[in-house]
Motif scaffolding. Structure first.
Motif, PDB file in Angstrom:
ATOM      1  N   HIS A  79     -18.140 -17.409  15.274  1.00 44.66           N
ATOM      2  CA  HIS A  79     -17.131 -17.755  16.272  1.00 44.66           C
ATOM      3  C   HIS A  79     -17.646 -17.424  17.662  1.00 44.66           C
ATOM      4  O   HIS A  79     -18.285 -16.391  17.867  1.00 44.66           O
ATOM      5  CB  HIS A  79     -15.837 -16.972  15.995  1.00 44.66           C
ATOM      6  N   SER A  80     -17.411 -18.330  18.606  1.00 51.97           N
ATOM      7  CA  SER A  80     -17.656 -18.070  20.011  1.00 51.97           C
ATOM      8  C   SER A  80     -19.131 -17.751  20.300  1.00 51.97           C
ATOM      9  O   SER A  80     -20.020 -18.505  19.905  1.00 51.97           O
ATOM     10  CB  SER A  80     -16.736 -16.936  20.477  1.00 51.97           C
ATOM     11  N   ALA A  95     -15.497 -22.990  17.439  1.00 47.73           N
ATOM     12  CA  ALA A  95     -15.425 -22.903  18.902  1.00 47.73           C
ATOM     13  C   ALA A  95     -16.594 -22.071  19.431  1.00 47.73           C
ATOM     14  O   ALA A  95     -16.416 -21.151  20.234  1.00 47.73           O
ATOM     15  CB  ALA A  95     -14.094 -22.309  19.344  1.00 47.73           C
ATOM     16  N   ALA A  96     -17.794 -22.404  18.969  1.00 42.99           N
ATOM     17  CA  ALA A  96     -18.945 -21.519  19.158  1.00 42.99           C
ATOM     18  C   ALA A  96     -20.063 -22.156  19.976  1.00 42.99           C
ATOM     19  O   ALA A  96     -20.203 -23.386  20.030  1.00 42.99           O
ATOM     20  CB  ALA A  96     -19.498 -21.110  17.798  1.00 42.99           C
ATOM     21  N   VAL A 112     -13.704 -27.673  16.641  1.00 44.13           N
ATOM     22  CA  VAL A 112     -13.438 -27.728  18.079  1.00 44.13           C
ATOM     23  C   VAL A 112     -12.011 -27.258  18.346  1.00 44.13           C
ATOM     24  O   VAL A 112     -11.073 -27.696  17.677  1.00 44.13           O
ATOM     25  CB  VAL A 112     -13.619 -29.158  18.613  1.00 44.13           C
ATOM     26  N   SER A 113     -11.842 -26.384  19.333  1.00 47.82           N
ATOM     27  CA  SER A 113     -10.514 -25.971  19.780  1.00 47.82           C
ATOM     28  C   SER A 113     -10.155 -26.788  21.019  1.00 47.82           C
ATOM     29  O   SER A 113     -10.760 -26.609  22.083  1.00 47.82           O
ATOM     30  CB  SER A 113     -10.489 -24.475  20.116  1.00 47.82           C
ATOM     31  N   THR A 114      -9.193 -27.687  20.883  1.00 43.55           N
ATOM     32  CA  THR A 114      -8.913 -28.635  21.964  1.00 43.55           C
ATOM     33  C   THR A 114      -8.222 -28.002  23.170  1.00 43.55           C
ATOM     34  O   THR A 114      -8.267 -28.556  24.272  1.00 43.55           O
ATOM     35  CB  THR A 114      -8.058 -29.802  21.456  1.00 43.55           C
ATOM     36  N   GLU A 115      -7.576 -26.836  22.986  1.00 44.42           N
ATOM     37  CA  GLU A 115      -6.882 -26.171  24.091  1.00 44.42           C
ATOM     38  C   GLU A 115      -7.639 -24.931  24.556  1.00 44.42           C
ATOM     39  O   GLU A 115      -7.065 -24.024  25.150  1.00 44.42           O
ATOM     40  CB  GLU A 115      -5.459 -25.781  23.657  1.00 44.42           C
ATOM     41  N   ILE A 123     -14.335 -21.507  26.024  1.00 43.42           N
ATOM     42  CA  ILE A 123     -15.470 -22.433  25.994  1.00 43.42           C
ATOM     43  C   ILE A 123     -14.897 -23.841  26.154  1.00 43.42           C
ATOM     44  O   ILE A 123     -14.026 -24.251  25.380  1.00 43.42           O
ATOM     45  CB  ILE A 123     -16.284 -22.328  24.698  1.00 43.42           C
ATOM     46  N   ASN A 124     -15.361 -24.552  27.155  1.00 47.63           N
ATOM     47  CA  ASN A 124     -14.835 -25.879  27.462  1.00 47.63           C
ATOM     48  C   ASN A 124     -14.838 -26.771  26.216  1.00 47.63           C
ATOM     49  O   ASN A 124     -15.871 -26.912  25.553  1.00 47.63           O
ATOM     50  CB  ASN A 124     -15.687 -26.512  28.563  1.00 47.63           C
TER      51      ASN A 124
END
Length: 257
Positions: free
Chosen positions: A96-97, A119-120, A205-208, A212-213
């Motif tokens: 993660h990240s 989201a990495a 992908v985290s859309t919000e 991380i953009n």
């Protein structure tokens, strides 16, 4: 009829040799990876996977969450490789990240069968991640990092709003209370390998995301040819959407080389 009987018996013997390993017998390849190794990023510790772990364990998987020292990239990768050394066969490595850096470097370990990025970061070998990220609008959390000498952490406001914005406030504050500080030297590291070039890869992908953009996440996922899902989530989808993350990791266990 005799030929058919001989063929049938030969088939049974071959099946027995595959199913029951022994001296001189052929052993069937595993149908899935039974091990999962999880790595956390900045502003967190290994417990950040606590919503995902029991879901994976309920599916019969052996799960280990690495305690990333957050000191230097080399030391973080070494901690991950020690855990990978202990696995008894094919292993999915998920990060993660920031720990996408660790996954990209340590993921060439022979036990690793597939990679999962949540989201990495997903740098190429020797790539300057900061330069890559600068091609996209800076996420709000970047302005919330505060330093105490050599140690960095997120301010409470940035943590609640930009890191864990879709969690209940009480849950987000508890996570803020246990965030691990990172050393400046950690951010200076560059990967020497890009494991996603040789391993099946998956990306959530985290859309919000405000850490991380999301467009940068999409770019990295597309570049690696990852099997990709999108979640309407803050940066911490592993906490706010653990069912979907666990399902993605389980899909990755089926990619055994």
């Amino acid at each position: 009829m005799d030929v058919d009987r001989r063929t049938f018996v030969a088939g049974l013997l071959m099946g027995a040799a595959i199913a029951a390993p022994g001296d001189g017998q052929v052993v069937a390849a595993p149908s899935r990876a039974n091990n999962v190794v999880l790595v956390h990023g900045l502003f967190a510790d290994g417990s950040s996977w606590s919503e995902v772990i029991p879901r994976l364990q309920a599916r019969g998987l052996n799960v280990t969450s690495v305690q990333n020292p957050l000191t230097t990239l080399d030391e973080a990768v070494a901690a991950c490789r020690k855990v990978l050394d202990r696995q008894d066969g094919p292993t999915v490595l998920a990060g993660h990240s920031f720990s996408g850096m660790i996954v990209s470097e340590a993921g060439t370990h022979p036990n690793v069968s597939a990679l999962v990025y949540v989201a990495a970061r997903a740098p190429d070998a020797a790539e300057d991640y900061a330069a890559l990220a600068a091609r996209f609008p800076a996420p709000p959390a970047s302005a919330g990092i505060v330093y105490d000498g050599d140690e960095g952490r997120l301010s409470e406001q940035a943590f609640l709003r930009d890191f864990a914005g879709d969690l209940p406030p009480a849950k987000a504050r508890a996570l803020y209370a246990v965030q691990e500080p990172f050393r400046r030297s950690l951010l200076a590291g560059r990967t020497t390998q890009a494991a996603w070039r040789t391993r099946p890869s998956f990306y959530a992908v985290s859309t919000e995301d405000r850490t991380i953009n999301p467009e940068l996440q999409r770019y990295m996922a597309h570049r690696m040819g990852a099997t990709t899902i999108e979640l309407r989530s803050s940066h911490v989808s592993l906490i706010s959407h653990p069912r979907e993350i666990a399902t993605l990791i389980e899909r990755a266990t089926l990619k055994v080389r």
